[in-house]
Design an enzyme around this catalytic site. Structure first.
Site, short mmCIF file in Angstrom:
data_model
loop_
_atom_site.label_atom_id
_atom_site.label_comp_id
_atom_site.label_asym_id
_atom_site.label_seq_id
_atom_site.Cartn_x
_atom_site.Cartn_y
_atom_site.Cartn_z
N GLU A 94 0.80 -1.21 0.00
CA GLU A 94 0.00 0.00 0.00
C GLU A 94 0.84 1.27 0.00
O GLU A 94 1.95 1.29 0.53
CB GLU A 94 -0.86 0.04 1.27
N CYS A 107 3.20 8.05 2.31
CA CYS A 107 3.72 6.95 3.12
C CYS A 107 3.98 5.78 2.17
O CYS A 107 3.05 5.25 1.56
CB CYS A 107 2.66 6.61 4.17
N CYS A 114 6.76 -8.35 6.16
CA CYS A 114 7.93 -7.97 6.95
C CYS A 114 8.31 -9.16 7.81
O CYS A 114 7.44 -9.86 8.35
CB CYS A 114 7.61 -6.76 7.82
N CYS A 118 6.78 -7.60 14.70
CA CYS A 118 6.40 -6.82 15.89
C CYS A 118 4.98 -7.25 16.28
O CYS A 118 4.13 -7.45 15.41
CB CYS A 118 6.47 -5.32 15.58
N CYS A 121 1.69 -5.36 14.94
CA CYS A 121 1.70 -4.84 13.57
C CYS A 121 1.11 -5.86 12.61
O CYS A 121 1.55 -7.01 12.56
CB CYS A 121 3.13 -4.50 13.16
N GLY A 168 6.74 -3.00 5.55
CA GLY A 168 8.12 -3.49 5.46
C GLY A 168 9.10 -2.71 6.30
O GLY A 168 8.82 -1.61 6.79
N GLU A 169 10.27 -3.30 6.48
CA GLU A 169 11.36 -2.67 7.22
C GLU A 169 12.37 -2.16 6.19
O GLU A 169 13.10 -2.95 5.58
CB GLU A 169 11.99 -3.69 8.18
N SER A 200 11.96 5.24 8.46
CA SER A 200 11.57 4.74 9.78
C SER A 200 12.07 3.31 9.93
O SER A 200 11.87 2.48 9.05
CB SER A 200 10.04 4.77 9.91
N SER A 222 11.25 3.36 15.62
CA SER A 222 10.07 2.79 16.28
C SER A 222 10.51 2.21 17.62
O SER A 222 10.99 1.08 17.68
CB SER A 222 9.48 1.70 15.40
N LEU A 223 10.31 2.96 18.66
CA LEU A 223 10.82 2.53 19.97
C LEU A 223 9.79 1.65 20.69
O LEU A 223 10.07 0.52 21.06
CB LEU A 223 11.16 3.77 20.81
N HIS A 224 8.65 2.21 20.96
CA HIS A 224 7.49 1.49 21.51
C HIS A 224 7.62 0.94 22.93
O HIS A 224 6.63 0.47 23.50
CB HIS A 224 7.05 0.34 20.59
N ASN A 301 -3.71 1.26 16.30
CA ASN A 301 -4.82 1.05 15.37
C ASN A 301 -5.19 -0.41 15.39
O ASN A 301 -4.42 -1.25 14.92
CB ASN A 301 -4.40 1.43 13.94
N CYS A 344 -2.21 3.61 10.07
CA CYS A 344 -1.06 2.73 10.35
C CYS A 344 -1.51 1.38 10.87
O CYS A 344 -2.34 1.32 11.76
CB CYS A 344 -0.26 3.28 11.51
N1 SAH Z 1 9.11 -1.10 9.60
C1 SAH Z 1 9.29 0.25 9.90
C2 SAH Z 1 8.37 1.21 9.17
C3 SAH Z 1 6.91 0.85 8.98
S1 SAH Z 1 5.74 0.93 10.24
C4 SAH Z 1 9.17 0.47 11.39
O1 SAH Z 1 8.73 -0.41 12.09
O2 SAH Z 1 9.57 1.54 11.83
C5 SAH Z 1 5.40 2.62 10.67
C6 SAH Z 1 5.04 2.79 12.16
O3 SAH Z 1 3.73 2.28 12.47
C7 SAH Z 1 6.01 2.03 13.06
O4 SAH Z 1 6.39 2.84 14.13
C8 SAH Z 1 5.18 0.86 13.50
O5 SAH Z 1 5.67 0.30 14.67
C9 SAH Z 1 3.81 1.48 13.66
N2 SAH Z 1 2.71 0.51 13.69
C10 SAH Z 1 2.65 -0.72 13.14
N3 SAH Z 1 1.46 -1.29 13.41
C11 SAH Z 1 0.74 -0.40 14.13
C12 SAH Z 1 -0.59 -0.40 14.68
N4 SAH Z 1 -1.39 -1.43 14.52
N5 SAH Z 1 -0.98 0.69 15.32
C13 SAH Z 1 -0.19 1.77 15.44
N6 SAH Z 1 1.06 1.83 14.96
C14 SAH Z 1 1.52 0.75 14.30
FE1 SF4 Z 2 7.96 -4.81 10.31
FE2 SF4 Z 2 7.77 -2.25 11.10
FE3 SF4 Z 2 5.66 -3.92 11.27
FE4 SF4 Z 2 7.74 -4.25 12.90
S1 SF4 Z 2 6.35 -2.47 12.83
S2 SF4 Z 2 6.66 -5.88 11.79
S3 SF4 Z 2 9.42 -3.70 11.57
S4 SF4 Z 2 6.64 -3.23 9.40
#
Ligand code: SAH
Ligand code: SF4
Length: 379
Positions: A94, A107, A114, A118, A121, A168-169, A200, A222-224, A301, A344
């Site tokens: 997308e 975006c 990926c 995570c 995600c 993707g990463e 990112s 992406s720290l989280h 989300n 996202c």
């Molecule tokens: N792979 C890369 C870039 C893509 S994701 C990364 O992880 O940084 C873009 C952002 O959306 C990242 O910070 C990811 O952790 C976050 N993200 C993924 N799934 C999500 C969700 N369900 N709700 C909110 N943020 C999410």
């Molecule tokens: Fe891959 Fe980024 Fe999703 Fe983690 S948050 S699974 S690195 S796309």
């Protein structure tokens, strides 16, 4: 035997110069052709009027300008646009365009699926499918710019910012992402400022270090989670490269940028009861106290069977205020394009559904009240 044509859409200026040299042409042809492709969205050599007829004919034989195969296109009531495109491997990815405050942020996806898994995600849940080619990555920008019509007036820029935050990463598709970002920055392509192109990463530390000297785009991480124990659970790559290694790599990359006013964006997806508690905000403040950064909080989300919940607006606000009180510039990402599933992490499930739905509609070719439209050609 049919020889595969070279897709010029995916060649950086350097590579296009080499291409023209190899076929006995002058390097300036690269700039001419780049302008046609990226400034004017042309995909037909016949339209390149400042290129000799003989060369146009030769190019038609050996090369092509092939944009993404668009499976569906939606536009939300808030102006957000979403494309689903099919890539060479057959998977779909997308691209989302978000207009806001005079900016247009695109975006962009870097991989189909990926491998990093995570826990919150939906792309991660899909597993890894394929790396996108340079043409497939820059093609998303090409397609989005083109969807706004011919660039008649250079004052109106549809895409002003690009974030590598789609599927993707990006650092696991390193070479292709670097080439595509170089095209985003190149004046003969999209001419975006390095501040307006953001990569990112979830923390692929060795490749983050490899970026040093190869690019100077903006960085988001992406720290989280504010500690290794929780981050190991949410962002499994942390088990390989922990917070200490990640913070050192961020520091090294930011230090390598000539302009020392730039800061890293820390992304922090808020998951109710998991990482949104007062104790975690305090840990985060301590962790980031010496990191020049801005913090972007992303309310989770939800997607089916995720097992997580989005915190209440009050909890989100409390988290933000605590960070701001500690002196951090902290924003909360607004959810955009919810009516077209463009937020996202809402990507994969709905992509699958819509791909199926779109296929059905293509077969039927009937008018539809659905939001999903088949776009055969981006005008
Ligand atoms: N792979 C890369 C870039 C893509 S994701 C990364 O992880 O940084 C873009 C952002 O959306 C990242 O910070 C990811 O952790 C976050 N993200 C993924 N799934 C999500 C969700 N369900 N709700 C909110 N943020 C999410
Ligand atoms: Fe891959 Fe980024 Fe999703 Fe983690 S948050 S699974 S690195 S796309």
């Amino acid at each position: 035997m049919r020889v595969e044509k070279v897709n010029l859409l995916g060649l950086t200026r350097e590579k296009l110069i080499s291409f023209f040299k190899e076929i006995g042409e002058k390097p300036f042809r690269a700039q001419q052709v780049m302008k046609w492709i990226h400034h004017f969205g042309v995909d037909d050599f016949g339209a390149m009027t400042n290129v000799s007829k003989a060369l146009r004919a030769k190019l038609q034989e050996i090369a092509e300008i092939r944009g993404p195969e668009i499976v569906s296109f939606d536009e939300s009531s808030d102006g957000t646009r979403k494309w689903v495109v099919r890539v060479t491997s057959g998977s779909c990815v997308e691209t989302v365009y978000i207009p806001e405050n005079g900016r247009g942020t695109l975006c962009v996806s870097s991989q189909a699926g990926c491998s990093l898994d995570c826990s919150f995600c939906s792309t991660g849940k899909q597993g890894f499918n394929s790396d996108l080619t340079v043409a497939e990555i820059i093609g998303q920008v090409w397609m989005a710019v083109k969807s706004f019509g011919p660039p008649a007036s250079s004052e109106v820029r549809s895409v002003t910012n690009v974030v590598m935050m789609g599927m993707g990463e990006p650092l696991l598709n390193f070479d292709n992402v670097i080439d595509a970002m170089n095209l985003m920055l190149d004046d003969f392509a999209y001419g975006l400022s390095k501040r307006r192109v953001t990569l990112s990463t979830s923390g692929v530390v060795p490749n983050l270090l490899k970026m040093i000297g190869k690019t100077d785009v903006s960085l988001a991480v992406s720290l989280h989670a504010p500690n290794d124990e929780l981050r190991n659970e949410l962002v499994p790559i942390n088990r390989k490269h922990n917070l200490q290694a990640l913070l050192a790599a961020i520091d090294a990359y930011m230090d390598s940028l000539p302009d020392n006013s730039r800061v890293v964006t820390i992304e922090y997806t808020l998951l109710a009861g998991i990482n949104d508690q007062p104790e975690q905000v305090q840990q985060l403040i301590r962790l980031l106290k010496d990191v020049p950064c801005k913090i972007n909080l992303i309310p989770f989300n939800p997607f089916p069977h995720s097992g997580y919940e989005r915190p209440s607006n009050n909890a989100i606000r409390r988290f933000q205020v605590a960070l701001m009180d500690a002196g951090f510039n902290t924003t909360v990402r607004k959810t955009r394009g919810e009516d077209i599933d463009a937020a996202c992490g809402q990507l994969v499930g709905s992509v699958m559904d819509k791909t199926r739905r779109s296929a059905r509609y293509e077969a039927q070719r009937q008018g539809s009240s659905e939001v999903v439209k088949i776009v055969e050609q981006v005008s």
